[in-house]
Structures are given as C-alpha cells and as structure tokens.
Design an enzyme around this catalytic site. Structure first.
Site, PDB file in Angstrom:
ATOM      1  N   TYR A 106      73.747  11.746  30.329  1.00 34.23           N
ATOM      2  CA  TYR A 106      72.419  12.438  29.879  1.00 34.23           C
ATOM      3  C   TYR A 106      71.808  11.630  29.154  1.00 34.23           C
ATOM      4  CZ  TYR A 106      74.265  16.905  31.793  1.00 34.23           C
ATOM      5  OH  TYR A 106      74.936  17.723  32.561  1.00 34.23           O
ATOM      6  N   ASP A 129      75.516  22.262  25.668  1.00 39.02           N
ATOM      7  CA  ASP A 129      75.977  21.452  26.831  1.00 39.02           C
ATOM      8  C   ASP A 129      75.017  20.404  26.981  1.00 39.02           C
ATOM      9  OD1 ASP A 129      77.738  21.405  29.438  1.00 39.02           O
ATOM     10  OD2 ASP A 129      76.106  20.636  29.866  1.00 39.02           O
ATOM     11  N   LYS A 165      81.034  15.558  28.346  1.00 41.45           N
ATOM     12  CA  LYS A 165      81.689  15.123  29.674  1.00 41.45           C
ATOM     13  C   LYS A 165      81.984  13.433  29.637  1.00 41.45           C
ATOM     14  CE  LYS A 165      78.486  18.826  31.750  1.00 41.45           C
ATOM     15  NZ  LYS A 165      77.569  18.630  30.779  1.00 41.45           N
ATOM     16  N   HIS A 210      83.473  14.909  34.371  1.00 45.56           N
ATOM     17  CA  HIS A 210      82.058  15.261  34.899  1.00 45.56           C
ATOM     18  C   HIS A 210      81.982  15.119  36.328  1.00 45.56           C
ATOM     19  CE1 HIS A 210      77.617  14.725  33.708  1.00 45.56           C
ATOM     20  NE2 HIS A 210      77.791  15.708  34.707  1.00 45.56           N
TER      21      HIS A 210
END
Length: 276
Positions: A58, A53, A87, A120
């Site tokens: 990120y 994931d 996401k 997200h």
C-alpha cells in the site's frame, strides 16, 4: 457518534491473542495522496477502530504509523489498544528477505512490533525495487520459492518479538495444507485473509469459501475478509455489509475491513454506530 472499544467483539486466535472483529483497511489507489492515510486513520482511531490493516504494497505505512503514534501521544489509545496488521509482499518471499521486509515496515511505522504479519499472496515474484516486476511483454516475472521456507522465516520473526501473530492471505486449502503438514511446524497460521466472492441471497458464503472456512475452522484459523466495493459504491452498500457482518458473526469467525476511501467522515461514525 463513536463505538465504545470496550464492547467491540474480538476473536481469539489459535495462539491465544485476540483480534478485533471490525478492522479498518488503509488501501487506496495510487492517485490518492498519501497524506489522506494519515488524517483518515487518525479519524478511524478517534471514532473507535482498534484494528488497523495495512501492507508494504500500500506504500503508506509511514503515514499510518504516524497516525497511530499521534493518537498514542494525545492519550486517545495506548499501543496495546491497537491491533496492527501488516503483510509481506510477493517480492520478499525468499526466506532471507522476510525479516528485512518486516523490519522495513517497522521502521516506516516507527513501532517496535506488529500484532499480525501475514503473507500477502502465495505468488512469489522476483525480488527488486519494483513491486510488480514484468518482462518486456508486460507479463509478471515469477520467482521460485518454497512457501514452507517463507513460513519458517515468519516463525523466526515471531520468536524475535517483531510480530505477535503470523498468518497468510489468499491461500486456498491445498496451500494451507502444505504449511500445516510441513515437518517441524512451530506455529499454525492464525488466519487466512481473503477477498469474498459475491454474496447471493441463497447463501451467506459461496461454496468454495464455505469449504475453505470449514477447513480453517478445523485448524482453529480465523477467516478475515473485506468488501470488494470501494468509494461511493460502498457508501451506498456498507449498511448491508454491517448487517451481513452481524449475521456472519453468529455462525463463523469472520471480520470485515473497510477501505478508508469508502468511509468519509460525514458517514463514518454513523455507519460504525449501526454496526454495533
């Protein structure tokens, strides 16, 4: 120690695809070198994780993709063995920005498709280079976007073969209802990924999440979740999460993500073995 992927529990999503119950989350604070995402994701795959994931937020999909490709190249896995979740971030929720955002992730990953692409957060922010745009007073600059139109853009990404499944994250049941009741809905969200509230001894799930779960169950949506604790705190607590996972899996379709900062190699394989 490793966990045999052949015996890992999977959940069937409402579109017919299967998702591994135990996922490996790649989020880490900004001060952590991106190179760690490469090395630890490779190690996660080596010890048996098959669900990885990540997210544009990120800022490590290039490294995570490199890890996946290296494990494909050395014969550890095939692409179809990996379930990869990404996401779409809040600054890309305008419908015309959704596919370019996914294509950017695929370019960073150097993969042809993702297995799951989700919204997200249901909080649109103004588009731009900044992930968290703020005004002169430090307050977020929100955008006005109909998330039903965002969802239609995700449906088109699925039709184009860029993602196999589509879902949402951090939605409440009213926000989910808006999507589900949208005229011309082509695909239901396969999941709603959430951050769990504190788990108290009297209840496996807090009341608002029980309501959310019941709602999602009625629409055949999975409820992925992940622990809030990170680092050394989770190293001390993750055995409890694994035990809790075993109990939850008997009653609901919930799976957990573990941040790579939380599972250092010296503890990694042992904790995975104990989750079996």
């Amino acid at each position: 120690m490793t966990m045999d992927p052949k015996y890992q529990k999977k959940v069937k999503l409402n579109d017919g695809h299967f998702i591994p119950v135990l996922g490996f989350g790649t989020f880490a604070p900004p001060e952590v070198p991106k190179s760690e995402a490469l090395e630890v994701t490779k190690f996660a795959i080596e010890v048996g994780f098959r669900h990885i994931d990540s997210a544009h937020l990120y800022q490590n999909e290039e490294q995570v993709g490199q890890a996946i490709r290296s494990k494909i190249a050395d014969g550890t896995v095939k692409r179809e063995d990996i379930f990869y979740t990404s996401k779409v971030w809040s600054t890309f929720l305008r419908p015309e920005l959704v596919r370019p955002a996914l294509e950017k992730s695929l370019k960073d990953l150097q993969l042809d498709y993702v297995d799951l692409y989700i919204i997200h957060y249901p909080v649109p922010l103004v588009p731009g280079e900044t992930l968290l745009p703020t005004d002169e007073n430090g307050k977020p600059i929100f955008d006005s976007v109909d998330l039903c139109l965002t969802w239609e853009a995700l449906e088109k990404c699925k039709d184009a073969g860029l993602t196999k499944s589509i879902g949402v994250s951090n939605f409440n049941h009213k926000q989910l209802e808006k999507i589900l009741n949208k005229p011309g809905l082509k695909y239901k969200p396969v999941c709603n990924q959430v951050i769990p509230s504190s788990v108290c001894p009297q209840s496996l799930l807090p009341p608002h999440q029980l309501i959310l779960y019941s709602f999602q169950q009625s629409h055949q949506m999975a409820l992925p979740s992940f622990p809030l604790t990170l680092g050394h705190q989770l190293l001390q607590e993750n055995r409890m999460y694994f035990k809790l996972q075993k109990i939850l899996l008997k009653i609901v379709s919930i799976y957990f993500y573990f941040s790579y900062l939380s599972l250092f190699p010296c503890h990694f394989a042992r904790n995975i073995q104990e989750s079996g």
